[in-house]
Scaffold this motif. Structure first.
Motif, PDB file in Angstrom:
ATOM      1  N   GLY A 237      35.355  51.622  45.738  1.00 11.73           N
ATOM      2  CA  GLY A 237      35.870  50.254  45.747  1.00 11.73           C
ATOM      3  C   GLY A 237      35.349  49.394  46.878  1.00 11.73           C
ATOM      4  O   GLY A 237      34.839  48.276  46.644  1.00 11.73           O
ATOM      5  N   PRO A 238      35.426  49.827  48.140  1.00 10.23           N
ATOM      6  CA  PRO A 238      34.918  48.995  49.237  1.00 10.23           C
ATOM      7  C   PRO A 238      33.427  48.698  49.125  1.00 10.23           C
ATOM      8  O   PRO A 238      32.989  47.584  49.441  1.00 10.23           O
ATOM      9  N   ASN A 239      32.642  49.665  48.689  1.00 10.66           N
ATOM     10  CA  ASN A 239      31.207  49.421  48.557  1.00 10.66           C
ATOM     11  C   ASN A 239      30.905  48.453  47.424  1.00 10.66           C
ATOM     12  O   ASN A 239      29.951  47.661  47.499  1.00 10.66           O
ATOM     13  N   ALA A 266      45.894  40.751  36.290  1.00 12.08           N
ATOM     14  CA  ALA A 266      46.832  41.365  35.335  1.00 12.08           C
ATOM     15  C   ALA A 266      48.080  41.887  36.041  1.00 12.08           C
ATOM     16  O   ALA A 266      47.988  42.479  37.116  1.00 12.08           O
ATOM     17  N   PRO A 267      49.246  41.668  35.456  1.00 17.83           N
ATOM     18  CA  PRO A 267      50.465  42.264  36.012  1.00 17.83           C
ATOM     19  C   PRO A 267      50.475  43.777  35.768  1.00 17.83           C
ATOM     20  O   PRO A 267      49.854  44.272  34.831  1.00 17.83           O
ATOM     21  N   LEU A 268      51.150  44.486  36.640  1.00 11.40           N
ATOM     22  CA  LEU A 268      51.317  45.943  36.505  1.00 11.40           C
ATOM     23  C   LEU A 268      49.985  46.686  36.459  1.00 11.40           C
ATOM     24  O   LEU A 268      49.868  47.752  35.848  1.00 11.40           O
ATOM     25  N   ARG A 269      48.957  46.132  37.101  1.00 14.97           N
ATOM     26  CA  ARG A 269      47.643  46.757  36.995  1.00 14.97           C
ATOM     27  C   ARG A 269      47.607  48.154  37.623  1.00 14.97           C
ATOM     28  O   ARG A 269      46.876  49.026  37.156  1.00 14.97           O
ATOM     29  N   ARG A 292      38.943  58.290  26.280  1.00 11.89           N
ATOM     30  CA  ARG A 292      38.849  58.778  27.658  1.00 11.89           C
ATOM     31  C   ARG A 292      37.827  57.961  28.446  1.00 11.89           C
ATOM     32  O   ARG A 292      38.071  57.613  29.617  1.00 11.89           O
ATOM     33  N   ARG A 293      36.701  57.674  27.839  1.00 15.03           N
ATOM     34  CA  ARG A 293      35.662  56.905  28.528  1.00 15.03           C
ATOM     35  C   ARG A 293      36.156  55.501  28.845  1.00 15.03           C
ATOM     36  O   ARG A 293      35.949  54.992  29.961  1.00 15.03           O
ATOM     37  N   ALA A 294      36.837  54.857  27.893  1.00 18.41           N
ATOM     38  CA  ALA A 294      37.378  53.515  28.136  1.00 18.41           C
ATOM     39  C   ALA A 294      38.434  53.544  29.237  1.00 18.41           C
ATOM     40  O   ALA A 294      38.506  52.635  30.070  1.00 18.41           O
ATOM     41  N   ALA A 295      39.260  54.590  29.256  1.00 17.20           N
ATOM     42  CA  ALA A 295      40.293  54.711  30.280  1.00 17.20           C
ATOM     43  C   ALA A 295      39.667  54.855  31.667  1.00 17.20           C
ATOM     44  O   ALA A 295      40.139  54.248  32.641  1.00 17.20           O
ATOM     45  N   LEU A 296      38.605  55.655  31.767  1.00 19.75           N
ATOM     46  CA  LEU A 296      37.926  55.805  33.055  1.00 19.75           C
ATOM     47  C   LEU A 296      37.332  54.472  33.511  1.00 19.75           C
ATOM     48  O   LEU A 296      37.439  54.109  34.695  1.00 19.75           O
ATOM     49  N   LYS A 297      36.725  53.745  32.605  1.00 19.13           N
ATOM     50  CA  LYS A 297      36.132  52.455  32.969  1.00 19.13           C
ATOM     51  C   LYS A 297      37.201  51.474  33.440  1.00 19.13           C
ATOM     52  O   LYS A 297      36.984  50.715  34.399  1.00 19.13           O
ATOM     53  N   PHE A 298      38.378  51.469  32.782  1.00 20.95           N
ATOM     54  CA  PHE A 298      39.458  50.593  33.220  1.00 20.95           C
ATOM     55  C   PHE A 298      39.926  51.008  34.616  1.00 20.95           C
ATOM     56  O   PHE A 298      40.114  50.152  35.499  1.00 20.95           O
ATOM     57  N   PHE A 299      40.115  52.307  34.821  1.00 21.77           N
ATOM     58  CA  PHE A 299      40.550  52.794  36.128  1.00 21.77           C
ATOM     59  C   PHE A 299      39.551  52.391  37.202  1.00 21.77           C
ATOM     60  O   PHE A 299      39.925  51.926  38.285  1.00 21.77           O
ATOM     61  N   ARG A 300      38.269  52.569  36.922  1.00 21.75           N
ATOM     62  CA  ARG A 300      37.215  52.233  37.887  1.00 21.75           C
ATOM     63  C   ARG A 300      37.259  50.746  38.226  1.00 21.75           C
ATOM     64  O   ARG A 300      37.212  50.364  39.401  1.00 21.75           O
ATOM     65  N   ALA A 301      37.344  49.900  37.205  1.00 20.75           N
ATOM     66  CA  ALA A 301      37.394  48.459  37.441  1.00 20.75           C
ATOM     67  C   ALA A 301      38.644  48.061  38.224  1.00 20.75           C
ATOM     68  O   ALA A 301      38.605  47.160  39.059  1.00 20.75           O
ATOM     69  N   TYR A 304      37.959  48.653  41.839  1.00 17.78           N
ATOM     70  CA  TYR A 304      37.102  47.593  42.381  1.00 17.78           C
ATOM     71  C   TYR A 304      37.911  46.319  42.617  1.00 17.78           C
ATOM     72  O   TYR A 304      37.717  45.619  43.609  1.00 17.78           O
ATOM     73  N   ALA A 305      38.816  46.024  41.677  1.00 19.16           N
ATOM     74  CA  ALA A 305      39.609  44.799  41.777  1.00 19.16           C
ATOM     75  C   ALA A 305      40.441  44.758  43.052  1.00 19.16           C
ATOM     76  O   ALA A 305      40.680  43.675  43.611  1.00 19.16           O
ATOM     77  N   GLU A 306      40.871  45.924  43.526  1.00 15.75           N
ATOM     78  CA  GLU A 306      41.691  45.984  44.750  1.00 15.75           C
ATOM     79  C   GLU A 306      40.934  45.483  45.979  1.00 15.75           C
ATOM     80  O   GLU A 306      41.555  45.092  46.961  1.00 15.75           O
ATOM     81  N   HIS A 307      39.603  45.485  45.904  1.00 13.29           N
ATOM     82  CA  HIS A 307      38.808  45.162  47.089  1.00 13.29           C
ATOM     83  C   HIS A 307      38.028  43.848  46.959  1.00 13.29           C
ATOM     84  O   HIS A 307      37.458  43.381  47.961  1.00 13.29           O
ATOM     85  N   LEU A 308      37.974  43.266  45.761  1.00 14.16           N
ATOM     86  CA  LEU A 308      37.244  42.025  45.597  1.00 14.16           C
ATOM     87  C   LEU A 308      37.996  40.866  46.234  1.00 14.16           C
ATOM     88  O   LEU A 308      39.213  40.791  46.166  1.00 14.16           O
ATOM     89  N   ALA A 309      37.246  39.959  46.828  1.00 13.85           N
ATOM     90  CA  ALA A 309      37.862  38.788  47.454  1.00 13.85           C
ATOM     91  C   ALA A 309      38.446  37.892  46.381  1.00 13.85           C
ATOM     92  O   ALA A 309      37.929  37.799  45.277  1.00 13.85           O
TER      93      ALA A 309
END
Length: 309
Positions: A237-239, A266-269, A292-301, A304-309
């Motif tokens: 995420g930070p990178n 999104a609420p409750l993200r 499973r692949r879609a779930a991983l991509k959502f988790f990954r995004a 990332y969202a936690e660290h974006l300005a």
């Protein structure tokens, strides 16, 4: 600065045409080295143990490197300095006019792998070239099934397809670069931890030269479990945020960035991310692979969202 020592093995040679550079951290490179047997003349190998602190591991690597009967140097660092700094240190040690970054968990697809790269340096003389990735020599297991599916769907592309988005399709796992170009454009060592230091480098390199894509793939044999993929997604995420701040125009076109920006609102993200992690791990063995692949991509995004300005 981490203290280090260098182990020199194999025959002495004149200045090589190509330096194969491999950093590793607590990963046994013996299999990769074994696949380099009978390397063509003009190739040297430079490895960097980035603070593994494992004498038995180092002994196995030294044994495999000795069997190559080629010029080899192994730099052993006392403390881990990170992936970008490790690659810069390897470049400083290299003697070839070209360097080939080849990760420790890679396996060349063809016996002519290094010969092909030498031909590229002579005939096409690029500043930067990427050979591609594959799954040719790795079996799918229950533990690595998610990574196998994800990697096959997103990373195993032909040179023609990769050339459409040359920088975004470049990774450091099988990357040929003119050493003089790297001296002017090193890896950014502020990318510490896991992820995106090679994407940052490729985006920067593309501002100064064309990136050539060729079909000379290597297999990623070090596939991860779902739990490891989730951990690395969190660590990245930070990178990812650093990458977005440094290359805002380019990164805005990334699907992961668009998804992260939507998830950020999104609420409750966080709860949704937890649910997606559970689905991605699929401990019950019930979820279809596309889910499973879609779930991983959502988790990954979401990470990332936690660290974006």
């Amino acid at each position: 600065m981490s203290r280090e020592r260098t182990i020199s093995l194999g025959p002495h040679s004149a200045t090589p045409a190509l330096s194969v550079l491999t950093p590793f951290y607590r990963y046994d490179t013996s299999d990769m080295l074994a696949r380099m047997a009978n390397a063509p003349t003009g190739v040297e190998f430079v490895l960097l143990d980035d603070g593994s602190g494992d004498a038995a591991l180092l002994a196995r690597v030294v044994e495999a490197a000795t069997a190559l009967n080629a010029p080899v140097r192994i730099i052993v660092r006392e403390r881990n300095q990170g992936r970008a700094a490790a690659r810069n240190r390897l470049v400083a040690e290299a003697r070839g006019a070209y360097v080939l970054f080849l990760d420790a968990d890679m396996a060349p697809d063809r016996p002519t792998f290094l010969t092909h790269w030498l031909s590229v340096t002579r005939c096409q003389q690029p500043d930067v070239a990427f050979g591609g990735l594959s799954l040719r020599h790795v079996a799918r297991t229950r533990e690595t099934a998610l990574h196998h599916n994800l990697f096959g769907a997103s990373d195993c592309r032909s040179a023609e397809h990769r050339q459409i988005s040359p920088a975004q399709s470049t990774a450091s796992a099988n990357l040929l670069v003119r050493r003089a170009f790297l001296a002017a454009h090193p890896f950014d060592a502020s990318f510490s931890g896991w992820g995106f230091e090679d994407t940052d480098w490729a985006l920067t390199a593309a501002q100064h030269t064309a990136i050539l894509h060729v079909d000379n793939p290597a297999t990623h044999i070090g596939l991860d479990s779902a739990a490891t993929l989730l951990r690395k997604s969190t660590e990245a995420g930070p990178n990812f945020a650093r990458l977005a701040a440094k290359h805002p125009r380019a990164v805005r076109t990334f699907a992961a960035h668009r998804a992260a920006q939507l998830i950020k609102r999104a609420p409750l993200r966080k709860k949704m991310a937890q649910a997606c992690a559970w689905i991605a791990k699929d401990e019950l063995g019930a979820a279809p692979m596309p889910i499973r692949r879609a779930a991983l991509k959502f988790f990954r995004a979401a990470q990332y969202a936690e660290h974006l300005a």
